[in-house]
Design a protein around this motif. Structure first.
Motif, mmCIF file in Angstrom:
data_model
loop_
_atom_site.group_PDB
_atom_site.id
_atom_site.type_symbol
_atom_site.label_atom_id
_atom_site.label_comp_id
_atom_site.label_asym_id
_atom_site.label_seq_id
_atom_site.Cartn_x
_atom_site.Cartn_y
_atom_site.Cartn_z
ATOM 1 N N PRO A 206 0.855 -1.260 -0.109
ATOM 2 C CA PRO A 206 0.147 0.324 0.223
ATOM 3 C C PRO A 206 0.929 1.306 0.005
ATOM 4 O O PRO A 206 0.002 2.497 -0.431
ATOM 5 C CB PRO A 206 -0.407 0.405 1.466
ATOM 6 N N ALA B 177 0.608 4.144 -2.487
ATOM 7 C CA ALA B 177 0.541 5.923 -1.495
ATOM 8 C C ALA B 177 1.663 7.343 -1.596
ATOM 9 O O ALA B 177 1.645 8.015 -2.287
ATOM 10 C CB ALA B 177 0.246 5.852 0.294
ATOM 11 N N ARG B 178 3.006 6.080 -1.677
ATOM 12 C CA ARG B 178 3.883 7.941 -2.111
ATOM 13 C C ARG B 178 4.029 7.989 -3.082
ATOM 14 O O ARG B 178 4.484 9.833 -3.196
ATOM 15 C CB ARG B 178 5.026 6.935 -2.025
ATOM 16 N N LEU C 79 -0.450 9.810 -1.191
ATOM 17 C CA LEU C 79 -1.055 9.556 -0.383
ATOM 18 C C LEU C 79 -0.879 8.730 1.478
ATOM 19 O O LEU C 79 -0.049 8.287 0.937
ATOM 20 C CB LEU C 79 -2.278 8.634 -0.853
ATOM 21 N N SER C 80 -1.557 8.470 1.774
ATOM 22 C CA SER C 80 -1.733 7.603 2.601
ATOM 23 C C SER C 80 -2.144 6.371 2.778
ATOM 24 O O SER C 80 -3.288 5.940 1.638
ATOM 25 C CB SER C 80 -2.642 8.286 4.075
ATOM 26 N N THR C 81 -1.449 5.238 3.896
ATOM 27 C CA THR C 81 -1.647 4.200 2.714
ATOM 28 C C THR C 81 -2.741 3.975 3.463
ATOM 29 O O THR C 81 -3.405 3.216 2.704
ATOM 30 C CB THR C 81 -0.589 3.129 3.823
ATOM 31 N N ALA D 81 -5.544 5.675 2.545
ATOM 32 C CA ALA D 81 -6.579 5.907 1.874
ATOM 33 C C ALA D 81 -6.863 5.217 0.562
ATOM 34 O O ALA D 81 -7.538 4.712 0.263
ATOM 35 C CB ALA D 81 -5.504 7.827 0.944
ATOM 36 N N ILE D 82 -5.216 4.564 0.660
ATOM 37 C CA ILE D 82 -5.722 3.183 -0.258
ATOM 38 C C ILE D 82 -6.315 2.226 0.458
ATOM 39 O O ILE D 82 -6.995 1.774 -0.818
ATOM 40 C CB ILE D 82 -3.476 3.063 -0.707
#
Length: 240
Positions: A8, A12-13, A17-19, A21-22
């Motif tokens: 994740p 995300a990176r 995004l945040s993990t 969010a994934i």
């Protein structure tokens, strides 16, 4: 040979995004379900990365809700339904462009007309009968427009008669132009609210230019979203 496995955080990176969010995107159906490692961790593939790229590219042109619906349909194999959603979104953009064009034409018609018949009577005001005759409509139509918020005449405190200022006459004329163009009262009311908020027709020109720029940006964003979605479809859905 097994496909590359992504965590994740790898997805995300890239997009800031945040993990979480994934994980949320997967739960929402924006990403297809991920396989799990023997220890229970999510294992994504480059195809999941393509799905994420497609979704993020679709959002600016279609909005978060429609982009989510498109990706859900694609990920469940209902590509035709996804394409229908895209068509509906393009149709809405075309309708918005048509509305803008109608407003621009109506404004041109207003500014090209002149003559004493347009102007309010003594004291800078006019009344419902003369205004209705000027527009070629019935007084009852003006009352209907008032109920819908298109015109906002004040009442004479002594007689109770409706009194239309120059701004009210402007609003009535613009409403008349748009009605002749086939627009509904509920479509016209927010446009007239923009005229009032802008302080008249001249300041509204900047609003219309901004409106045009936003429609153009939306159209370009739809093209970018289509390209990303096409790439995802050509790559194929993830396989366990």
């Amino acid at each position: 040979m097994p496909r590359e496995r992504l965590r994740p955080v790898d997805l995300a990176r890239v997009h800031g995004l945040s993990t979480q969010a994934i994980r949320n995107y997967e739960e929402a159906g924006i990403l297809p379900p991920a396989a799990r490692t023997p220890s229970g961790y999510r294992a994504y593939t480059p195809a999941h990365a393509g799905a994420l790229r497609a979704f993020l590219a679709l959002v600016p042109g279609h909005g978060h809700q429609t982009a989510t619906s498109i990706m859900r349909e694609v990920n469940r194999g209902a590509v035709e339904q996804a394409l229908r959603l895209i068509d509906e979104s393009h149709a809405q953009l075309l309708e918005d462009r048509s509305t803008l064009l109608a407003v621009e034409r109506a404004l041109r018609d207003l500014t090209s007309e002149d003559g004493p018949a347009e102007r309010p009577g003594p004291g800078g005001v006019t009344f419902i009968g003369p205004l209705a005759r000027r527009l070629g409509i019935r007084p009852a139509t003006l009352r209907k427009w008032e109920a819908a918020g298109l015109v906002q005449p004040r009442r004479d405190p002594q007689t109770g008669y409706r009194v239309y200022t120059a701004a009210d006459v402007r609003d009535a004329r613009l409403a008349h132009q748009l009605r002749r163009g086939g627009y509904l009262l509920e479509q016209i009311a927010p446009l007239l609210a923009q005229v009032r908020a802008a302080g008249g027709l001249a300041p509204l020109e900047a609003t219309l230019r901004d409106w045009q720029a936003r429609l153009s940006a939306r159209g370009r964003a739809m093209l970018a979203g289509a390209a990303a979605l096409d790439a995802y479809l050509r790559e194929g859905l993830p396989k366990d």
